[in-house]
Enzyme design. Structure first.
Site, mmCIF file in Angstrom:
data_model
loop_
_atom_site.group_PDB
_atom_site.id
_atom_site.type_symbol
_atom_site.label_atom_id
_atom_site.label_comp_id
_atom_site.label_asym_id
_atom_site.label_seq_id
_atom_site.Cartn_x
_atom_site.Cartn_y
_atom_site.Cartn_z
ATOM 1 N N ASN A 85 48.756 11.497 2.605
ATOM 2 C CA ASN A 85 48.254 12.200 3.796
ATOM 3 C C ASN A 85 47.802 11.215 4.868
ATOM 4 O O ASN A 85 47.987 11.449 6.064
ATOM 5 C CB ASN A 85 47.120 13.146 3.409
ATOM 6 C CG ASN A 85 47.641 14.486 2.950
ATOM 7 O OD1 ASN A 85 48.178 15.242 3.752
ATOM 8 N ND2 ASN A 85 47.525 14.761 1.665
ATOM 9 N N LEU A 140 30.244 13.809 -1.011
ATOM 10 C CA LEU A 140 29.337 13.076 -0.111
ATOM 11 C C LEU A 140 27.964 13.739 -0.092
ATOM 12 O O LEU A 140 27.855 14.968 -0.160
ATOM 13 C CB LEU A 140 29.941 13.043 1.293
ATOM 14 C CG LEU A 140 31.259 12.259 1.370
ATOM 15 C CD1 LEU A 140 32.029 12.599 2.648
ATOM 16 C CD2 LEU A 140 31.012 10.754 1.284
ATOM 17 N N HIS A 152 42.364 19.956 2.019
ATOM 18 C CA HIS A 152 42.182 20.479 0.659
ATOM 19 C C HIS A 152 43.420 21.286 0.278
ATOM 20 O O HIS A 152 43.900 22.096 1.077
ATOM 21 C CB HIS A 152 40.929 21.356 0.616
ATOM 22 C CG HIS A 152 40.633 21.875 -0.747
ATOM 23 N ND1 HIS A 152 40.106 21.071 -1.747
ATOM 24 C CD2 HIS A 152 40.826 23.104 -1.320
ATOM 25 C CE1 HIS A 152 39.960 21.787 -2.851
ATOM 26 N NE2 HIS A 152 40.391 23.018 -2.616
ATOM 27 N N ASP A 165 34.051 21.595 -0.037
ATOM 28 C CA ASP A 165 35.230 22.322 0.474
ATOM 29 C C ASP A 165 34.800 23.622 1.168
ATOM 30 O O ASP A 165 35.399 24.690 0.955
ATOM 31 C CB ASP A 165 36.222 22.620 -0.666
ATOM 32 C CG ASP A 165 36.692 21.351 -1.354
ATOM 33 O OD1 ASP A 165 36.860 20.333 -0.661
ATOM 34 O OD2 ASP A 165 36.877 21.379 -2.578
HETATM 35 C C1 GAR Z 1 46.089 15.812 -1.541
HETATM 36 O O1 GAR Z 1 46.820 16.857 -2.104
HETATM 37 C C2 GAR Z 1 44.790 16.340 -0.961
HETATM 38 O O2 GAR Z 1 44.889 17.612 -0.403
HETATM 39 C C3 GAR Z 1 43.924 16.356 -2.196
HETATM 40 O O3 GAR Z 1 44.234 15.168 -2.873
HETATM 41 C C4 GAR Z 1 45.593 14.832 -2.607
HETATM 42 C C5 GAR Z 1 45.626 13.400 -2.121
HETATM 43 O O4 GAR Z 1 46.951 12.956 -2.009
HETATM 44 N N1 GAR Z 1 42.516 16.406 -1.835
HETATM 45 C C6 GAR Z 1 41.609 17.069 -2.544
HETATM 46 O O5 GAR Z 1 41.863 17.646 -3.585
HETATM 47 C C7 GAR Z 1 40.203 17.031 -1.974
HETATM 48 N N2 GAR Z 1 39.411 18.101 -2.471
HETATM 49 P P1 GAR Z 1 47.277 11.711 -1.068
HETATM 50 O O6 GAR Z 1 46.377 10.568 -1.531
HETATM 51 O O7 GAR Z 1 48.725 11.409 -1.323
HETATM 52 O O8 GAR Z 1 47.003 12.118 0.352
#
Ligand code: GAR
Length: 196
Positions: free
Chosen positions: A16, A97, A113, A149
């Site tokens: 991301n 956090l 999320h 969240d």
């Molecule tokens: C993503 O799917 C993001 O939405 C999720 O972790 C992944 C990170 O992937 N975040 C959460 O679950 C936060 N609550 P990435 O490192 O490839 O972006």
């Protein structure tokens, strides 16, 4: 044109974060410019991606601080202030956090999320959507408040749940939607801050 100084916080793969960096590089009018990528894990693969994109990186290993979350966050906050950060994007940052940190950045911090919030806060979002028999899933970008969240929603994207989906296939389909949604939501967040 004014661009907000952007810090991206990661814990792992960083896909991301990469989507944000690519969207910014591809758009001369993007209202943010990356000044820092910070990880709470020194071996996060995303740090190399940020390096390759010439974005300054910092790794603060949360394990070095033991149970002292405040000390970890104070150090992180110092790094963010030093870099001149004006907006933070949490991109797979997997540390909760504290209210102290959130209050310092409230209104300037967004998170992605992998669920259609308010459904499935926390972990294992894809499996929970499958277990519930949902026909669709998706992702949400929201302002960060002191709940997990929980903050005001900026934007969401939906994906279908298909017959035979597993946690992995659903996560992969959702991730593609995340990569499109996050830059658009970041633009909306920047516009809101710049209007203040
Ligand atoms: C993503 O799917 C993001 O939405 C999720 O972790 C992944 C990170 O992937 N975040 C959460 O679950 C936060 N609550 P990435 O490192 O490839 O972006």
């Amino acid at each position: 044109m004014r661009r907000l100084k952007l810090a991206i916080l990661i814990s792992g793969r960083g896909s991301n974060m990469e989507a944000l960096l690519k969207a910014i590089a591809a758009d001369l009018d993007f209202p943010a410019t990356p000044v820092l990528v910070a990880s709470n894990k020194p071996d996060a693969p995303g740090l190399e991606i940020a390096d390759a994109a010439d974005v300054p990186t910092v790794a603060l290993d949360h394990r070095d601080y033991g149970k002292d979350r405040a000390a970890f966050e104070k150090e992180l906050d110092d790094e963010l202030r030093r870099s001149g950060t004006e907006i933070i994007a949490l991109a797979g940052f997997m540390r909760v956090l504290t209210p102290w940190f959130v209050s310092r950045w409230e209104g300037r911090m967004i998170n992605i999320h992998p669920s259609l919030l308010p459904k499935y806060k926390g972990l294992d979002t894809h499996q929970r959507a499958l277990d519930a028999g949902d026909s669709e899933a998706g992702c949400t970008v929201h302002w960060v408040n002191s709940g997990v969240d929980d903050g005001e929603i900026i934007a969401q994207a939906r994906v279908p749940i298909l017959r035979g989906d597993t946690e992995d296939t659903l996560a992969a389909r959702t991730l593609i939607a995340e990569h499109m949604l996050f830059p658009e939501a970041l633009k909306i967040a920047c516009a809101k801050i710049l209007k203040r």
